[in-house]
Design an enzyme around this catalytic site. Structure first.
Site, mmCIF file in Angstrom:
data_model
loop_
_atom_site.group_PDB
_atom_site.id
_atom_site.type_symbol
_atom_site.label_atom_id
_atom_site.label_comp_id
_atom_site.label_asym_id
_atom_site.label_seq_id
_atom_site.Cartn_x
_atom_site.Cartn_y
_atom_site.Cartn_z
ATOM 1 N N THR A 43 -5.455 30.808 7.754
ATOM 2 C CA THR A 43 -6.466 30.532 8.768
ATOM 3 C C THR A 43 -7.797 31.175 8.404
ATOM 4 O O THR A 43 -8.865 30.561 8.541
ATOM 5 C CB THR A 43 -6.003 31.067 10.129
ATOM 6 O OG1 THR A 43 -4.724 30.515 10.443
ATOM 7 C CG2 THR A 43 -6.981 30.696 11.228
ATOM 8 N N TYR A 106 -1.299 21.846 17.529
ATOM 9 C CA TYR A 106 -1.728 20.685 18.309
ATOM 10 C C TYR A 106 -0.579 19.834 18.842
ATOM 11 O O TYR A 106 -0.538 19.504 20.014
ATOM 12 C CB TYR A 106 -2.704 19.787 17.522
ATOM 13 C CG TYR A 106 -3.294 18.678 18.370
ATOM 14 C CD1 TYR A 106 -4.258 18.969 19.323
ATOM 15 C CD2 TYR A 106 -2.855 17.361 18.256
ATOM 16 C CE1 TYR A 106 -4.781 17.964 20.131
ATOM 17 C CE2 TYR A 106 -3.372 16.361 19.058
ATOM 18 C CZ TYR A 106 -4.336 16.672 19.992
ATOM 19 O OH TYR A 106 -4.843 15.682 20.792
ATOM 20 N N TYR A 132 4.926 31.826 10.085
ATOM 21 C CA TYR A 132 3.687 32.381 10.642
ATOM 22 C C TYR A 132 3.573 31.947 12.093
ATOM 23 O O TYR A 132 3.402 30.759 12.386
ATOM 24 C CB TYR A 132 2.494 31.902 9.814
ATOM 25 C CG TYR A 132 1.135 32.372 10.288
ATOM 26 C CD1 TYR A 132 0.967 33.402 11.206
ATOM 27 C CD2 TYR A 132 -0.031 31.783 9.779
ATOM 28 C CE1 TYR A 132 -0.279 33.819 11.625
ATOM 29 C CE2 TYR A 132 -1.291 32.198 10.187
ATOM 30 C CZ TYR A 132 -1.410 33.209 11.108
ATOM 31 O OH TYR A 132 -2.654 33.619 11.511
ATOM 32 N N ARG A 137 -3.605 30.432 18.316
ATOM 33 C CA ARG A 137 -4.253 29.419 17.477
ATOM 34 C C ARG A 137 -3.562 28.052 17.606
ATOM 35 O O ARG A 137 -4.211 27.024 17.519
ATOM 36 C CB ARG A 137 -4.196 29.841 16.008
ATOM 37 C CG ARG A 137 -5.190 30.906 15.614
ATOM 38 C CD ARG A 137 -6.551 30.300 15.264
ATOM 39 N NE ARG A 137 -7.412 31.267 14.625
ATOM 40 C CZ ARG A 137 -8.625 30.989 14.153
ATOM 41 N NH1 ARG A 137 -9.108 29.769 14.250
ATOM 42 N NH2 ARG A 137 -9.356 31.926 13.598
ATOM 43 N N LYS A 160 5.270 36.375 9.704
ATOM 44 C CA LYS A 160 4.005 36.991 10.103
ATOM 45 C C LYS A 160 3.894 36.812 11.602
ATOM 46 O O LYS A 160 3.776 35.681 12.099
ATOM 47 C CB LYS A 160 2.821 36.336 9.390
ATOM 48 C CG LYS A 160 1.458 36.891 9.830
ATOM 49 C CD LYS A 160 0.300 36.153 9.185
ATOM 50 C CE LYS A 160 -1.032 36.682 9.707
ATOM 51 N NZ LYS A 160 -2.198 35.935 9.155
ATOM 52 N N ILE A 200 -0.520 41.179 7.173
ATOM 53 C CA ILE A 200 -1.401 40.217 6.514
ATOM 54 C C ILE A 200 -2.725 40.343 7.251
ATOM 55 O O ILE A 200 -2.849 39.936 8.400
ATOM 56 C CB ILE A 200 -0.833 38.793 6.550
ATOM 57 C CG1 ILE A 200 0.475 38.751 5.754
ATOM 58 C CG2 ILE A 200 -1.846 37.793 5.968
ATOM 59 C CD1 ILE A 200 1.173 37.403 5.767
#
Length: 289
Positions: A43, A106, A132, A137, A160, A200
Site C-alpha cells: 500500500t 472493495y 495482510y 483500507r 501482517k 512491516i
C-alpha cells in the site's frame, strides 16, 4: 521465517515514471541502515496506481538491487484472485523470498471467500505467503479463525496484522502459531510484548536504523531499553497518518532528499500545515532537512 524490521517501501516517481535511480538508492540505504527486509509494491508503494508491468518492474528491480543482502517480500495482492495469483507467480519467478497478499478490497468477501482466495494463491505458488489484514483500507476483517485455517497450508507462514488491536495478536496466537508482524508502527512494541515477531513499517522509510533497533531490542526481550526509543519515535509514527499514507512519509523523504516527492493521482501533495508539522518532528529527531 519473516521477522524483524521490514520496510514498506515507497515507490519514487519522476516525471510520471518509476524513478529507478532513486529506488536503487533506497534499497542501498536500507541495507546499510540495518533494515531486515524490503517490501516493495505494498500500500505504501502506491501499488494501486502501478500498471502490471510497473508492478513487475519494481519487484524485479528491488530483488536484483538487494542481491540477496536482505529478503524481499513482494506485495502481490489484488481484489481479483486470478490477478493476485498472476502477480504472485511473477514475483516468484523474479526470485522474491515471499509474497505479501492483502485481503481483497472493495468486494468485501465473507470469511469463506477470504479463505478460498488465500488458499488458491498459496496452492498455485510455492513461495511463502504472508497474509495482510488492514480493515481500515479494505473494508473487510480477516478473523483469527480464518487465519488459523489458512495457517494449516504449508506456505502460509505469517500475517501482517493492521487491525489496530493488541487483542487480535493474542487471539490469533490462541488459535495457531503463525508468525505475526505488526502493520501499525505505533503498536509494534505492544504487539511484540504479546508475541509478534516484528513489523512491516512505514516509519522505517524515514528512520530505518531506529526502527530496526527498536524491533531488535523488543525481540531480545529488552523492553526497558525499547520503550524510550518507542516514545521518541511515537510522534513521527502518528504523524505519518495525519493525511492518507503514503502522502506524509513521501513528504518526509522529499525533505530528507531521498526522493522527489512525486505522487500519482488520486494522491496529491501534502497540505502546507502538514509539511510544517512533519518538518518540526524531523527537527526534534535531529534529522537534517
Amino acid at each position: 521465517m519473516f521477522n524483524g524490521s521490514y520496510v514498506a517501501l515507497v515507490t519514487p516517481f519522476k516525471d510520471g515514471e518509476v524513478d529507478l535511480e532513486r529506488l536503487g538508492g533506497l534499497v542501498d540505504y536500507h541495507v546499510e541502515a540495518g533494515t531486515d527486509g524490503l517490501v516493495p509494491c505494498g500500500t505504501t508503494g502506491e501499488s494501486a496506481t502501478l500498471s502490471h508491468r510497473e508492478h513487475e518492474l519494481v519487484i524485479e528491480f528491488v530483488i536484483k538491487r538487494a542481491a540477496g543482502r536482505v529478503p524481499v517480500l513482494a506485495g502481490t495482492g489484488s481484489n481479483s484472485t486470478t490477478e493476485a495469483v498472476s502477480l504472485t507467480k511473477s514475483a516468484q519467478a523474479a526470485g522474491a523470498d515471499g509474497a505479501l497478499v492483502i485481503t481483497p478490497y472493495y468486494n468485501k468477501p465473507p470469511q469463506e471467500g477470504l479463505y478460498r482466495h488465500f488458499a488458491a494463491i498459496a496452492e498455485e505458488c510455492s513461495i511463502p505467503v504472508v497474509l495482510y489484514n488492514v480493515p481500515g483500507r479494505t473494508g473487510i476483517d480477516l478473523l483469527p479463525e480464518t487465519v488459523a485455517r489458512l495457517s494449516s497450508i504449508e506456505n502460509v507462514v505469517a500475517v501482517k496484522e493492521a487491525s489496530g488491536s493488541i487483542d487480535r495478536t493474542v487471539e490469533i496466537l490462541a488459535e495457531c502459531d503463525i508468525t505475526i508482524l505488526s502493520g501499525d508502527d505505533s503498536l509494534t512494541l505492544a504487539l511484540m510484548s504479546v508475541g509478534a515477531k516484528g513489523v512491516i513499517s512505514v516509519a522505517a522509510n524515514v528512520v530505518p536504523a531506529q526502527m530496526a533497533e527498536l524491533v531488535h531490542l523488543a525481540a531480545a526481550g529488552d523492553f526497558a531499553a525499547a520503550a524510550p526509543l518507542h516514545h521518541q519515535l511515537y510522534p513521527l509514527m502518528k504523524s505519518l497518518f495525519i493525511e492518507t499514507s503514503p502522502i506524509p512519509v513521501k513528504t518526509c523523504m522529499e525533505m530528507q532528499g531521498l526522493i522527489e516527492g512525486e505522487f500519482r493521482l488520486p494522491l496529491v501533495e501534502a497540505k502546507e500545515e502538514t509539511r510544517d508539522i512533519l518538518r518540526g518532528i524531523l527537527a526534534e529527531l535531529e534529522i537534517k532537512v
